[in-house]
Design an enzyme around this catalytic site. Structure first.
Site, PDB file in Angstrom:
ATOM      1  N   ASP A 100       0.844  -1.203   0.000  1.00 13.77           N
ATOM      2  CA  ASP A 100       0.000   0.000   0.000  1.00 13.77           C
ATOM      3  C   ASP A 100       0.877   1.251   0.000  1.00 13.77           C
ATOM      4  O   ASP A 100       0.384   2.373  -0.080  1.00 13.77           O
ATOM      5  CB  ASP A 100      -1.001   0.001   1.167  1.00 13.77           C
ATOM      6  N   SER A 101       2.212   1.049   0.018  1.00 15.04           N
ATOM      7  CA  SER A 101       3.144   2.160  -0.203  1.00 15.04           C
ATOM      8  C   SER A 101       2.858   2.818  -1.549  1.00 15.04           C
ATOM      9  O   SER A 101       3.319   3.935  -1.796  1.00 15.04           O
ATOM     10  CB  SER A 101       4.590   1.655  -0.163  1.00 15.04           C
TER      11      SER A 101
ATOM     12  N   GLU B 230       9.891  -4.077  10.183  1.00 16.02           N
ATOM     13  CA  GLU B 230      10.227  -2.744   9.645  1.00 16.02           C
ATOM     14  C   GLU B 230      10.681  -1.809  10.762  1.00 16.02           C
ATOM     15  O   GLU B 230      10.055  -1.740  11.833  1.00 16.02           O
ATOM     16  CB  GLU B 230       9.005  -2.142   8.923  1.00 16.02           C
TER      17      GLU B 230
ATOM     18  N   ASP C 142      -1.140  -6.382  -0.457  1.00 12.48           N
ATOM     19  CA  ASP C 142      -1.209  -5.724   0.853  1.00 12.48           C
ATOM     20  C   ASP C 142      -2.660  -5.351   1.166  1.00 12.48           C
ATOM     21  O   ASP C 142      -3.369  -4.844   0.294  1.00 12.48           O
ATOM     22  CB  ASP C 142      -0.365  -4.435   0.769  1.00 12.48           C
TER      23      ASP C 142
ATOM     24  N   LYS D 268      -0.859  -9.489   2.940  1.00 14.53           N
ATOM     25  CA  LYS D 268      -0.085  -8.983   4.079  1.00 14.53           C
ATOM     26  C   LYS D 268      -0.957  -8.002   4.849  1.00 14.53           C
ATOM     27  O   LYS D 268      -1.729  -7.253   4.255  1.00 14.53           O
ATOM     28  CB  LYS D 268       1.192  -8.274   3.608  1.00 14.53           C
TER      29      LYS D 268
ATOM     30  N   GLU E 112      -0.837  -5.408   8.634  1.00 15.64           N
ATOM     31  CA  GLU E 112       0.044  -4.811   9.652  1.00 15.64           C
ATOM     32  C   GLU E 112      -0.461  -5.073  11.066  1.00 15.64           C
ATOM     33  O   GLU E 112      -1.664  -4.988  11.322  1.00 15.64           O
ATOM     34  CB  GLU E 112       0.150  -3.296   9.418  1.00 15.64           C
TER      35      GLU E 112
END
Ligand code: KIV
Length: 250
Positions: free
Chosen positions: A34-35, A168, A73, A103, A105
């Site tokens: 999602d970057s 991260e 993501d 993925k 978070e």
């Protein structure tokens, strides 16, 4: 690969040409992160990215990947509200794109969601430490140093069924301890050399990021500069009537 001590090489990708090049370069794992909200859409952070946008980009990357393992993501608020929503959205990311895994978070706080998605037959990669979707809660993009909490997060996502975990913004000694303590592979970004693999954001790696460049980024190319030069040259040549020359005309 973790068992054999072979490093896993991961990279983000968002479009067909770069995903094809990454796949052909032998990159093992392509994350449609999602970057993309920041490096592709020019947004301030990743929070506004939607499920439909993730599906659009993940489908393109999955089409390009012939051998790389593709992970989609899960964007902010596509999984946090309930197990049902998390399973449905993870299912969409797999079913509508061709990606092999998702993925999300978080650590201890999302372990129930990881369990639910993985019980639905969808491989889940966890992401702990500096989690960009929690930027406001963390008070900015800060290195995370609470060893006890990070270790608890790593152990919890592993027992919830995650097949891998992104570390991260974590100091090298802590990410080494985590990597040694768990069986699933750790993929580091700003987490030192001891992780089982590394991931970078594509635009950082090739010098196309127009925003802030973090300390952990190594730029392997300066494409942004090359593109600017090419555009300036094109501009000048059109104005000077040097382009198109005879060789470009019918
Ligand atoms: O969104 C993303 O690209 C990521 C990577 C930086 C791990 O989460």
């Amino acid at each position: 690969m973790k068992e054999n001590g072979e490093k896993i090489v991961a990279l983000t990708a968002y479009d067909y040409p770069f995903a094809t090049m990454a796949d052909e370069s032998g990159i093992h794992m392509l994350l449609v992160g999602d970057s993309l909200g920041m490096v592709f859409q020019g947004k301030e952070n990743t929070l506004p990215v939607t499920m439909d946008e993730m599906i659009y980009h993940t489908r393109i990357v999955a089409k390009a990947a012939k051998s790389a393992f593709v992970i989609g993501d899960m964007p902010f608020m596509s999984y946090q509200a309930s197990k049902q929503e998390a399973i449905r959205n993870a299912g969409r990311l797999i079913k509508e794109t061709g990606a092999e895994a998702v993925k999300l978070e978080g650590g201890v706080t999302v372990s129930k969601l990881i369990r639910a998605i993985s019980d639905a037959g969808i491989p889940v990669q966890a992401h702990i430490g500096l989690t960009p979707q929690a930027v406001h809660q963390m008070g900015g993009y800060k290195v995370q140093r609470d060893e006890e909490r990070l270790m608890a997060d790593a152990l919890e996502v592993q027992s919830a069924g995650a097949f891998s975990v992104v570390l991260e913004g974590i100091p090298t000694d802590i990410s080494k301890k985590i990597t040694d303590a768990i069986d699933i592979p750790t993929i580091g970004i700003g987490a030192g050399p001891h992780c089982d693999g590394q991931i970078l954001v594509l635009h950082d790696l090739i010098g196309l990021n127009l925003g802030h460049i973090a300390k952990f980024v190594k730029q392997y190319a300066t494409l942004g500069e090359d593109v600017r030069q090419a555009m300036k040259k094109y501009f000048k040549e059109v104005q000077a009537m040097k382009f198109p020359g005879k060789e470009y005309c019918y």
